[in-house]
Write a protein that holds these residues in place. Structure first.
Motif, mmCIF file in Angstrom:
data_model
loop_
_atom_site.group_PDB
_atom_site.id
_atom_site.type_symbol
_atom_site.label_atom_id
_atom_site.label_comp_id
_atom_site.label_asym_id
_atom_site.label_seq_id
_atom_site.Cartn_x
_atom_site.Cartn_y
_atom_site.Cartn_z
ATOM 1 N N ALA A 78 0.821 -1.205 0.000
ATOM 2 C CA ALA A 78 0.000 0.000 0.000
ATOM 3 C C ALA A 78 0.859 1.262 0.000
ATOM 4 O O ALA A 78 0.456 2.304 -0.512
ATOM 5 N N GLU A 79 2.065 1.138 0.581
ATOM 6 C CA GLU A 79 2.936 2.306 0.649
ATOM 7 C C GLU A 79 3.581 2.624 -0.693
ATOM 8 O O GLU A 79 4.295 3.618 -0.827
ATOM 9 N N ARG A 80 3.306 1.814 -1.707
ATOM 10 C CA ARG A 80 3.925 2.032 -3.012
ATOM 11 C C ARG A 80 3.068 2.905 -3.931
ATOM 12 O O ARG A 80 3.374 3.041 -5.115
ATOM 13 N N GLY A 81 2.010 3.481 -3.423
ATOM 14 C CA GLY A 81 1.200 4.365 -4.241
ATOM 15 C C GLY A 81 2.020 5.539 -4.744
ATOM 16 O O GLY A 81 2.853 6.091 -4.015
ATOM 17 N N LEU A 82 1.819 5.938 -5.995
ATOM 18 C CA LEU A 82 2.618 7.012 -6.576
ATOM 19 C C LEU A 82 2.373 8.342 -5.874
ATOM 20 O O LEU A 82 3.280 9.166 -5.765
ATOM 21 N N ALA A 83 1.160 8.559 -5.399
ATOM 22 C CA ALA A 83 0.846 9.779 -4.659
ATOM 23 C C ALA A 83 0.793 9.442 -3.175
ATOM 24 O O ALA A 83 0.117 8.492 -2.776
ATOM 25 N N PRO A 84 1.510 10.176 -2.328
ATOM 26 C CA PRO A 84 1.463 9.873 -0.885
ATOM 27 C C PRO A 84 0.068 10.094 -0.330
ATOM 28 O O PRO A 84 -0.608 11.059 -0.707
ATOM 29 N N LEU A 132 8.423 19.152 2.234
ATOM 30 C CA LEU A 132 9.546 18.788 1.389
ATOM 31 C C LEU A 132 9.278 19.112 -0.072
ATOM 32 O O LEU A 132 10.174 19.541 -0.811
ATOM 33 N N GLN A 133 8.024 18.921 -0.502
ATOM 34 C CA GLN A 133 7.672 19.209 -1.894
ATOM 35 C C GLN A 133 7.761 20.706 -2.167
ATOM 36 O O GLN A 133 8.306 21.138 -3.191
ATOM 37 N N ILE A 134 7.245 21.522 -1.244
ATOM 38 C CA ILE A 134 7.296 22.978 -1.414
ATOM 39 C C ILE A 134 8.741 23.465 -1.419
ATOM 40 O O ILE A 134 9.133 24.323 -2.218
ATOM 41 N N ALA A 136 11.377 21.829 -2.361
ATOM 42 C CA ALA A 136 12.005 21.459 -3.626
ATOM 43 C C ALA A 136 11.584 22.415 -4.741
ATOM 44 O O ALA A 136 12.406 22.836 -5.558
ATOM 45 N N LEU A 137 10.306 22.780 -4.776
ATOM 46 C CA LEU A 137 9.815 23.690 -5.812
ATOM 47 C C LEU A 137 10.384 25.092 -5.648
ATOM 48 O O LEU A 137 10.613 25.802 -6.632
ATOM 49 N N GLU A 138 10.622 25.506 -4.395
ATOM 50 C CA GLU A 138 11.157 26.839 -4.127
ATOM 51 C C GLU A 138 12.678 26.888 -4.204
ATOM 52 O O GLU A 138 13.281 27.954 -4.137
ATOM 53 N N GLY A 139 13.303 25.723 -4.324
ATOM 54 C CA GLY A 139 14.758 25.694 -4.432
ATOM 55 C C GLY A 139 15.471 25.992 -3.136
ATOM 56 O O GLY A 139 16.538 26.615 -3.135
ATOM 57 N N VAL A 140 14.904 25.585 -1.999
ATOM 58 C CA VAL A 140 15.532 25.847 -0.699
ATOM 59 C C VAL A 140 15.913 24.540 -0.014
ATOM 60 O O VAL A 140 15.843 24.413 1.201
ATOM 61 N N ASP A 141 16.335 23.552 -0.791
ATOM 62 C CA ASP A 141 16.783 22.294 -0.215
ATOM 63 C C ASP A 141 18.074 22.497 0.562
ATOM 64 O O ASP A 141 18.913 23.328 0.197
ATOM 65 N N ASP A 142 18.244 21.743 1.630
ATOM 66 C CA ASP A 142 19.465 21.771 2.414
ATOM 67 C C ASP A 142 20.577 21.126 1.590
ATOM 68 O O ASP A 142 20.476 19.957 1.225
ATOM 69 N N LYS A 145 22.059 17.845 3.696
ATOM 70 C CA LYS A 145 21.197 16.692 3.946
ATOM 71 C C LYS A 145 20.274 16.374 2.772
ATOM 72 O O LYS A 145 19.696 15.298 2.717
ATOM 73 N N GLY A 146 20.092 17.330 1.859
ATOM 74 C CA GLY A 146 19.202 17.098 0.744
ATOM 75 C C GLY A 146 17.740 17.266 1.090
ATOM 76 O O GLY A 146 16.864 16.987 0.285
ATOM 77 N N LEU A 147 17.453 17.702 2.337
ATOM 78 C CA LEU A 147 16.074 17.908 2.751
ATOM 79 C C LEU A 147 15.715 19.377 2.646
ATOM 80 O O LEU A 147 16.567 20.255 2.748
ATOM 81 N N GLY A 148 14.432 19.636 2.445
ATOM 82 C CA GLY A 148 13.984 21.008 2.290
ATOM 83 C C GLY A 148 13.997 21.789 3.587
ATOM 84 O O GLY A 148 13.927 21.230 4.673
ATOM 85 N N LYS A 149 14.125 23.093 3.473
ATOM 86 C CA LYS A 149 14.049 23.994 4.619
ATOM 87 C C LYS A 149 12.680 24.657 4.598
ATOM 88 O O LYS A 149 12.526 25.806 4.202
#
Length: 242
Positions: A78-84, A132-134, A136-142, A145-149
C-alpha cells in the motif's frame, strides 16, 4: 531567503460509541487488554536503530469500540502508491512502550528520523511530504542533507509569530513596514513591546522603501520584516533592494 506560510487544514480522529453502550464508555484498560499481545518481548533500546519492518501482531478486537478505533491495516504494498496518502490520524502505531518512550524523549526537529512518528501535532507524514515538496519547488533544499528547509503551519499568524519568537528576545530591535496585516501589527505593538522588543515602523513600499529600512537600522536590529503584497492595500516591497 523566502518564507512561505501556506495554510493547512488539520482533521483529527473522532471517537465512536456503540448505540448499545450509549451512556457508558469502555475503559482504556479494557481496550488495551483487547489489543495487547499476551506476551511482550523485552527490547533493548540501545540496539534499536529504526522501526521494525512489520508491526507487532495484536489480538483480534472484540468490542465495537475497539473495532471502530483500529481494525483495518493496509496490506503490504500500500505504501507504493505514486501519490502519498493523506494521514488523518493524530497518533501512530508503536512497536512497544520503549519505542514510545524514545520518541517522546527526542528533541524536536523539522523532520522525523527512521524511528517514525508519534503524534501529528509534532509531525505527520502528510505535513512532512508537503513541506519537502514545497521546499524542492522553491529551491531551498538543504545542500548537506538534501532535505527542504520548509515548515508548515495551520495559519499565517502562527507562522509569523513562531518565526519572530524564534529569533527575538528582550533588547532586540525590529524594523517593519507601516502596512502589515492587522494581526502582525497587534503582535508587534501589544506583545513584542511588552517583552522589551523595540519596533520601528517605516514606509517600506515604493522605490524609497529599501532606503527607509536602511535608515531605521540600529546596532541591535535583529529582524527586518516585510509583507508583500501588503494586506489589504496590496502595496509592494522591493525584496531585491531590501
Amino acid at each position: 531567503m523566502r518564507l512561505i506560510f501556506p495554510s493547512f487544514f488539520f482533521i483529527g480522529a473522532a471517537a465512536f460509541q456503540s448505540p448499545a453502550t450509549f451512556g457508558r464508555v469502555d475503559s482504556s484498560l479494557r481496550v488495551a487488554q483487547e489489543i495487547a499481545p499476551e506476551e511482550v518481548e523485552a527490547v533493548d533500546p540501545d540496539k534499536v536503530v529504526g522501526l521494525r519492518k512489520e508491526a507487532p501482531v495484536h489480538a483480534k478486537p472484540t468490542s465495537f469500540a475497539t473495532k471502530c478505533a483500529a481494525l483495518y491495516r493496509p496490506n503490504d504494498g500500500a505504501e507504493r502508491g505514486l501519490a502519498p496518502p493523506v494521514y488523518f490520524g493524530s497518533t501512530f502505531l508503536l512497536d512497544d512502550a520503549a519505542h514510545g518512550a524514545r520518541l517522546h524523549e527526542k528533541r524536536e526537529a523539522p523532520y522525523t528520523d527512521a524511528d517514525g512518528f508519534v503524534y501529528s501535532r509534532w509531525g505527520s507524514p502528510t505535513n512532512e511530504a508537503a513541506a519537502l515538496q514545497i521546499a524542492a519547488l522553491e529551491g531551498v533544499d538543504d545542500p548537506e542533507k538534501g532535505l527542504g528547509k520548509c515548515l508548515l503551519f495551520n495559519s499565517g499568524m502562527s507562522a509569523i509569530t513562531s518565526a519572530l519568537q524564534a529569533v527575538l528576545k528582550s533588547g532586540d530591535h525590529v524594523v517593519a513596514p507601516f502596512t502589515v496585516y492587522g494581526g502582525t501589527y497587534e503582535f508587534l505593538t501589544e506583545f513584542a513591546d511588552q517583552w522589551g522588543i523595540e519596533v520601528t515602523f517605516v514606509d517600506g513600499a515604493g522605490p524609497e522603501g529599501p532606503e527607509n529600512y536602511r535608515k531605521a537600522m540600529k546596532e541591535n536590529t535583529k529582524v527586518v520584516y516585510a509583507e508583500t503584497p501588503a494586506n489589504p492595500t496590496m502595496r509592494l516591497t522591493d525584496l531585491a533592494g531590501l
